[in-house]
Design an enzyme around this catalytic site. Structure first.
Site, PDB file in Angstrom:
ATOM      1  N   GLY A  69       0.835  -1.193   0.000  1.00 38.99           N
ATOM      2  CA  GLY A  69       0.000   0.000   0.000  1.00 38.99           C
ATOM      3  C   GLY A  69       0.869   1.241   0.000  1.00 38.99           C
ATOM      4  O   GLY A  69       2.087   1.181   0.164  1.00 38.99           O
ATOM      5  N   GLU A  70       0.229   2.381  -0.193  1.00 38.75           N
ATOM      6  CA  GLU A  70       0.964   3.646  -0.171  1.00 38.75           C
ATOM      7  C   GLU A  70       0.049   4.763   0.303  1.00 38.75           C
ATOM      8  O   GLU A  70      -1.173   4.667   0.231  1.00 38.75           O
ATOM      9  CB  GLU A  70       1.536   3.967  -1.542  1.00 38.75           C
ATOM     10  N   GLY A  71       0.662   5.823   0.815  1.00 41.71           N
ATOM     11  CA  GLY A  71      -0.088   6.969   1.308  1.00 41.71           C
ATOM     12  C   GLY A  71       0.751   8.216   1.250  1.00 41.71           C
ATOM     13  O   GLY A  71       1.769   8.275   0.542  1.00 41.71           O
ATOM     14  N   GLY A  72       0.350   9.216   2.041  1.00 42.51           N
ATOM     15  CA  GLY A  72       1.021  10.506   1.980  1.00 42.51           C
ATOM     16  C   GLY A  72       2.447  10.490   2.485  1.00 42.51           C
ATOM     17  O   GLY A  72       3.251  11.337   2.109  1.00 42.51           O
ATOM     18  N   GLY A  74       4.537   7.633   2.372  1.00 42.06           N
ATOM     19  CA  GLY A  74       5.422   6.741   1.645  1.00 42.06           C
ATOM     20  C   GLY A  74       4.716   5.459   1.228  1.00 42.06           C
ATOM     21  O   GLY A  74       3.493   5.394   1.157  1.00 42.06           O
ATOM     22  N   VAL A  76       4.493   1.029   1.498  1.00 41.20           N
ATOM     23  CA  VAL A  76       4.705  -0.099   2.399  1.00 41.20           C
ATOM     24  C   VAL A  76       4.928  -1.363   1.569  1.00 41.20           C
ATOM     25  O   VAL A  76       4.146  -1.663   0.653  1.00 41.20           O
ATOM     26  CB  VAL A  76       3.512  -0.301   3.344  1.00 41.20           C
ATOM     27  N   ASP A 204      -4.283  10.846  12.512  1.00 39.62           N
ATOM     28  CA  ASP A 204      -4.829  10.359  11.238  1.00 39.62           C
ATOM     29  C   ASP A 204      -5.457   8.975  11.418  1.00 39.62           C
ATOM     30  O   ASP A 204      -5.200   8.062  10.638  1.00 39.62           O
ATOM     31  CB  ASP A 204      -3.738  10.321  10.170  1.00 39.62           C
TER      32      ASP A 204
END
Length: 554
Positions: A69-72, A74, A76, A204
């Site tokens: 997965g990825e987000g704001g 970085g 994973v 968050d």
């Protein structure tokens, strides 16, 4: 990538490690055990510092095939270490600089000390800075390139986000309730328990940051990022990149005000979403809130009446179990609505939420007003551990375990569904928050033994209560020469003798094996009661197998 250019001659060759570096790299490639097992560490005992080369190799060069997965902040990746252990590696984006390398390593080491069954375990980190050649104004210069990564326990079931649905389908109520309960325990640990006076504010909290293990136990992830990168960096990523405005408290979204109550707001939205599959909730009008509660109850009632556990004879007391489920559903939706109140002073604390969840406090009681102050966003403390007094006084923490035990035991046996919920809550607190002393454990065991209604005893067996009693038996047996522990074992044997333990219950934990071991205890009375109990369980199992087709896995 952060770069500070310096004019140099073009590098002749790559840098090579000296003997000391080679030895250190050999040590860190040993790997680390996943959470729940013993961690090996080269320094602190809580995790380890990994070399970038090790993590790059274990993720196949941070390949897209290993991407989880990825987000704001970085991306994973799923990683397999040389010893076969699976972990998750979070590689932060190079645009997030935040604090320097030493501070990052110190904060990561600090966060690895957090241990709770509802918190994702941080098992390692990597802070790598190297000088790389770049062309600047026609000449070669050396510039700093920073890489920062953290290593986490690997949870194969992904996040809660992928399991959300409305009342008519998806996860059953028991699973949803355990997820809600686990998130509340985890948040209470971060806010109040892990270190007195220094809460961790998540900032968050959302379904994508709640991961699930093999038993659907929820674990809060991505906590403490404000400690690693500073509040300004965290807030920028949260508001502009994560896209989670629906979970963000209004005072944080509009004014940048940071208190523990912003996590409470997010928790309320999550609870409502777990129960209904939607983030919609009514305005703060009493009539509309009551209508919403009744609608959710109606939807769940329709599903529960068709549930197999109530129609197939699996539960010997279906009407009583439905009553308890309805009670839990009402409490949870009331808690969710209390958490999303616009006025943060009216939102409950994490402690109050746990008490409300198990009937120790009612949602109609006035929430203690929290004293907060405005915080200049440009002067926020980087780790977000603000001295905003929105917590319970220390004298009220967990409402004092002894007083809770005293309230529950004052009337003898367990008399109703609420008493069972309170008992299960205390047993859970003993395992995750604050251990009871031996005398309080004896009192609770005696309460169970004094209970006459088979409905409540059956409910205790079907809950996680039997697992806790099992752990108490094992713990007391390890100190068999200790007189108070012998008294506890006798009380536990009295309680176990009255519980409706069947084949399914015996297969759900190791209580049978634990009691069987007591037949060789040095205390003759314990020996006698253990032998009698084992023989009784054998008779029950034989009767059960003769009366129905039962398959036992060998």
């Amino acid at each position: 990538m952060g770069r500070r250019p310096r004019r140099r001659e073009p590098p002749a060759s790559n840098h090579t490690h000296g003997p000391t570096e080679a030895v250190r790299e050999e040590r860190v490639t040993e790997g680390v055990r996943p959470a729940g097992k013993k961690l090996r560490c080269e320094r602190s005992g809580f995790g380890k510092a990994f070399k970038l080369e090790v993590l790059r190799e274990s993720t196949d060069g941070f390949s897209d095939e290993r991407l989880l997965g990825e987000g704001g902040f970085g991306r994973v990746y799923k990683a397999r270490l040389q010893n076969g252990d699976m972990i998750a590696v979070k590689k932060f984006t190079s645009t997030i600089l935040g604090i320097n390398d030493t501070q990052f390593e110190n904060e990561a080491s600090h966060l690895m000390r957090l241990k709770h069954p509802n918190i994702v375990q941080l098992v390692g980190y990597c802070s790598h800075t190297e000088m790389v050649p770049v062309v600047h104004e026609g000449s070669y210069v050396l510039a700093e390139k920073r890489e920062r990564l953290i290593c986490l326990e690997y949870l194969p079931h992904g996040s809660l986000h992928g399991h959300l649905s409305d009342e008519s389908s998806g996860l059953d109520w028991d699973t949803r309730y355990k997820i809600i309960e686990g998130i509340c325990y985890g948040l209470h640990y971060l806010h109040e328990k892990w270190q007195a006076g220094t809460p961790i504010i998540h900032m968050d909290l959302k379904p994508k940051n709640i991961l699930l293990d093999d038993n659907m136990v929820p674990k809060i992830a991505d906590f403490g990022l404000s400690r690693l990168f500073g509040v300004e960096q965290t807030q920028a990523c949260t508001t502009s990149q994560f896209g989670t405005i629906g979970y963000m408290a209004p005072e944080y979204r509009d004014k940048g005000l940071i208190t523990k109550k912003l996590d409470i707001f997010s928790l309320g939205v999550i609870i409502i979403e777990i129960m209904t599959g939607r983030r919609d909730y009514p305005d703060e009008i009493e009539t509309s809130s009551q209508e919403f509660i009744e609608l959710v109850l109606k939807n769940w009632r329709n599903r529960l009446e068709k549930a197999q556990r109530y129609t197939s004879g699996i539960s010997p007391f279906p009407s009583s179990h439905r009553e308890i489920d309805y009670l839990q559903i009402r409490r949870c939706i009331q808690i969710g609505l209390a958490c999303v109140k616009h006025d943060l002073a009216k939102r409950p604390t994490a402690l109050k939420i746990m008490n409300m969840l198990h009937g120790l406090e009612g949602p109609e009681e006035e929430v203690r007003a929290a004293s907060t102050r405005r915080i200049d966003p440009t002067k926020r403390h980087r780790d977000c551990l603000l001295e905003v007094d929105d917590s319970e006084p220390r004298s009220l923490m967990l409402d004092d375990m002894k007083s809770k035990v005293a309230k529950l035991t004052e009337k003898g046996g367990l008399l109703n569904a609420e008493a069972i919920e309170k008992l299960v809550h205390l047993l859970q607190l003993d395992q995750t928050e604050e251990k009871m002393d031996v005398s309080d454990r004896v009192k609770l065991a005696d309460v169970i033994a004094a209970t006459e209604n088979p409905v409540w005893l059956d409910r205790l067996v079907q809950s996680r209560g039997l697992l806790v009693l099992n752990s108490w038996v094992d713990e007391a047996h390890q100190k068999e020469a200790d007189k108070p522990m012998q008294e506890l074992l006798l009380a536990l044997l009295r309680a176990l003798a009255i519980l409706p333990i069947n084949l399914s219950a015996l297969q759900s934990c190791s209580i049978g094996k634990s009691v069987n071991h007591l037949r060789s205890h040095r205390n003759l009375e314990i020996q006698k009661k253990a032998k009698s109990l084992v023989e009784d369980w054998k008779r029950r199992v034989d009767t059960e197998m003769k009366s129905s087709d039962v398959w036992i896995r060998k």
